[in-house]
Design a protein around this motif. Structure first.
Motif, PDB file in Angstrom:
ATOM      1  N   VAL A  42      50.252  45.128  79.487  1.00  0.00           N
ATOM      2  CA  VAL A  42      49.085  45.662  78.783  1.00  0.00           C
ATOM      3  C   VAL A  42      49.500  46.575  77.636  1.00  0.00           C
ATOM      4  O   VAL A  42      49.049  46.414  76.496  1.00  0.00           O
ATOM      5  CB  VAL A  42      48.164  46.416  79.771  1.00  0.00           C
ATOM      6  N   ASP A  43      50.372  47.541  77.929  1.00  0.00           N
ATOM      7  CA  ASP A  43      50.716  48.564  76.935  1.00  0.00           C
ATOM      8  C   ASP A  43      51.627  48.046  75.829  1.00  0.00           C
ATOM      9  O   ASP A  43      51.490  48.438  74.665  1.00  0.00           O
ATOM     10  CB  ASP A  43      51.373  49.766  77.625  1.00  0.00           C
ATOM     11  N   ASP A  44      52.563  47.158  76.191  1.00  0.00           N
ATOM     12  CA  ASP A  44      53.579  46.732  75.229  1.00  0.00           C
ATOM     13  C   ASP A  44      53.241  45.432  74.507  1.00  0.00           C
ATOM     14  O   ASP A  44      53.830  45.139  73.455  1.00  0.00           O
ATOM     15  CB  ASP A  44      54.943  46.573  75.919  1.00  0.00           C
ATOM     16  N   ALA A  57      43.428  51.807  70.247  1.00  0.00           N
ATOM     17  CA  ALA A  57      43.675  51.520  71.664  1.00  0.00           C
ATOM     18  C   ALA A  57      42.490  51.975  72.508  1.00  0.00           C
ATOM     19  O   ALA A  57      41.964  53.078  72.302  1.00  0.00           O
ATOM     20  CB  ALA A  57      44.940  52.222  72.131  1.00  0.00           C
ATOM     21  N   PRO A  58      42.054  51.166  73.471  1.00  0.00           N
ATOM     22  CA  PRO A  58      40.958  51.585  74.348  1.00  0.00           C
ATOM     23  C   PRO A  58      41.428  52.700  75.284  1.00  0.00           C
ATOM     24  O   PRO A  58      42.496  52.610  75.875  1.00  0.00           O
ATOM     25  CB  PRO A  58      40.626  50.313  75.124  1.00  0.00           C
ATOM     26  N   PRO A  85      49.058  46.098  71.501  1.00  0.00           N
ATOM     27  CA  PRO A  85      49.507  45.827  70.131  1.00  0.00           C
ATOM     28  C   PRO A  85      48.870  44.581  69.523  1.00  0.00           C
ATOM     29  O   PRO A  85      48.591  44.545  68.314  1.00  0.00           O
ATOM     30  CB  PRO A  85      51.027  45.663  70.293  1.00  0.00           C
ATOM     31  N   SER A  86      48.629  43.566  70.345  1.00  0.00           N
ATOM     32  CA  SER A  86      47.989  42.342  69.840  1.00  0.00           C
ATOM     33  C   SER A  86      46.513  42.570  69.558  1.00  0.00           C
ATOM     34  O   SER A  86      45.957  42.021  68.597  1.00  0.00           O
ATOM     35  CB  SER A  86      48.168  41.211  70.857  1.00  0.00           C
ATOM     36  N   LEU A  87      45.869  43.376  70.403  1.00  0.00           N
ATOM     37  CA  LEU A  87      44.476  43.755  70.167  1.00  0.00           C
ATOM     38  C   LEU A  87      44.344  44.510  68.850  1.00  0.00           C
ATOM     39  O   LEU A  87      43.419  44.263  68.067  1.00  0.00           O
ATOM     40  CB  LEU A  87      43.988  44.623  71.327  1.00  0.00           C
ATOM     41  N   MET A 124      40.492  56.177  81.190  1.00  0.00           N
ATOM     42  CA  MET A 124      41.220  55.224  82.028  1.00  0.00           C
ATOM     43  C   MET A 124      42.439  54.718  81.271  1.00  0.00           C
ATOM     44  O   MET A 124      42.437  54.670  80.041  1.00  0.00           O
ATOM     45  CB  MET A 124      40.359  53.999  82.378  1.00  0.00           C
ATOM     46  N   LYS A 125      43.460  54.286  82.019  1.00  0.00           N
ATOM     47  CA  LYS A 125      44.568  53.594  81.372  1.00  0.00           C
ATOM     48  C   LYS A 125      44.128  52.184  81.011  1.00  0.00           C
ATOM     49  O   LYS A 125      43.136  51.655  81.541  1.00  0.00           O
ATOM     50  CB  LYS A 125      45.806  53.585  82.264  1.00  0.00           C
TER      51      LYS A 125
END
Length: 406
Positions: A73-75, A233-234, A79-81, A242-243
């Motif tokens: 999700v993070d990496d 980033a959300p 980044p794609s979002l 939330m993460k």
């Protein structure tokens, strides 16, 4: 490295049809090597249950289960979002997971002093490229074994025959034998009746959809949700911090309940053939929509238009297995720069497969109601005359030439 020299193999193991029969096949065809199975937890849930017992019973010496959810999700996903990357409408669910899994396979292979890494990807698909490019990036000397490119098995029916002959337990049967890939972001369906694009997906059939319902079966009342972003980033859902992975989980629930995120496409595979797939991406579809909505008021025109163009190249890199390439890293740096002011809140209405904007706010908005209003404003409309004359000067000169007046 010859087959006889290979004593230890790390296998990318999901417990599905392909990888279930690969363990005994490797034992038979590579002089009984030690098989170390590696299952990646990328959010597929109960698919991981019972994997260790199954892997060992079919010939593996051990099973690693690597928790890669937050790393994916993070990496990769966020980044794609930020770039807004999608491949022919496809939100890259399978492609998001592969580079992270490939990297982990190399880490475990090195830790175990393995001689080779094996995977269950077919020679027709994209995943073979994604896995192997990741392996080559971190272990260029590693031997890679891809049974589908060498064995005599020609179909999924023959795979089931092999499994039954070798007492390999399967969770599927010949009638429900869709080829599926699931992670936190999505679920894909391929094969069986879906191989003919003339056939409508059986969304209302019990058991077909797993992450949600058909829009036909969604509630008659809409659901509202508010997503907060910081620099693209959300970070929060309905005011609760939330993460990233937890935001996706919650949006999967809300989106699934409202029939959001179903996609039926025929896409162009990297290897040159067209392939029909049906995808469920409820949370991801909501996130992409919300992010694009926030960018409408926070990103300037020139940057937004250039970003849209580069998003196609970015998505191609992901789809084609080049996540770890210098170009992808450079494009991510560009995306990060564009997100400096993409902070704010987006309220959405979810209703029977639709995502409807219900309000967008940002402390960095470029939208000026005072400028654009139909009411009285400080904007001097008379200035438009000179602008239009200069902007249209090439057209004016062209017309004068045609009239012989130059």
């Amino acid at each position: 490295m010859s087959k006889k020299e290979i004593k230890k193999i790390v296998l990318a193991y999901s417990g599905g049809l392909d990888t279930s029969i690969i363990i005994p096949w490797l034992k038979e065809n590579y002089n009984n090597p030690e098989i170390i199975a590696v299952a990646a937890d990328v959010g597929q849930g109960d698919e991981l249950e019972g994997l260790e017992e199954k892997a060992i019973k079919t010939g593996a010496s051990k099973l690693y289960i690597a928790d890669l959810v937050d790393e994916m999700v993070d990496d990769v996903i966020i980044p794609s979002l930020k770039m807004g990357a999608s491949y022919e409408q496809y939100l890259l669910g399978t492609a998001f997971a592969r580079p992270i899994i490939g990297k982990k396979l190399v880490e475990i292979a090195k830790q175990e002093n393995a001689d080779a890494i094996a995977h269950g990807c077919t020679g027709k698909g994209n995943d073979q490229v994604r896995f192997e490019l990741a392996i080559k990036r971190f272990a260029p000397e590693m031997t890679i074994i891809a049974p589908w490119r060498t064995w005599d098995i020609k179909s999924r029916d023959e795979e089931i025959d092999y499994a039954e002959a070798h007492n390999v337990p399967l969770k599927i049967n010949r009638e429900t034998n869709y080829s599926k890939d699931k992670n936190l972001w999505h679920l894909s369906h391929e094969g069986l009746d879906l191989e003919d694009p003339a056939n409508e997906p059986q969304y209302e059939k019990k058991g077909f959809l797993e992450m949600g319902v058909s829009p036909v079966d969604a509630p008659d009342q809409p659901t509202y949700v508010t997503i907060d972003f910081e620099k693209g980033a959300p970070v929060a859902l309905d005011g609760q911090k939330m993460k990233g992975s937890d935001i996706i989980r919650k949006l999967n629930q809300l989106g699934g309940e409202n029939g959001i995120g179903l996609l039926d496409i025929v896409e162009n595979r990297l290897v040159g053939m067209k392939d029909r797939g049906v995808y469920e991406t409820p949370g991801g579809t909501i996130l992409y929509h919300a992010h694009q909505a926030l960018e409408m008021i926070t990103v300037d025109k020139d940057t937004a238009h250039m970003k849209t163009k580069l998003a196609v190249d970015f998505a191609d890199l992901i789809y084609n297995g080049k996540w770890f390439s210098p170009l992808r890293e450079a494009l991510s740096a560009f995306a990060d720069k564009t997100q400096e002011y993409v902070t704010g809140s987006v309220k959405l209405k979810l209703y029977k497969g639709n995502i409807i904007n219900a309000g967008i706010t940002s402390p960095h908005s470029l939208y000026s109601e005072q400028l654009v209003t139909f009411g009285e404003s400080d904007y001097d409309q008379g200035q438009a005359t000179g602008f239009i004359n200069l902007w249209g000067l090439p057209d004016t000169v062209q017309a004068l030439r045609e009239q012989g007046k130059l």
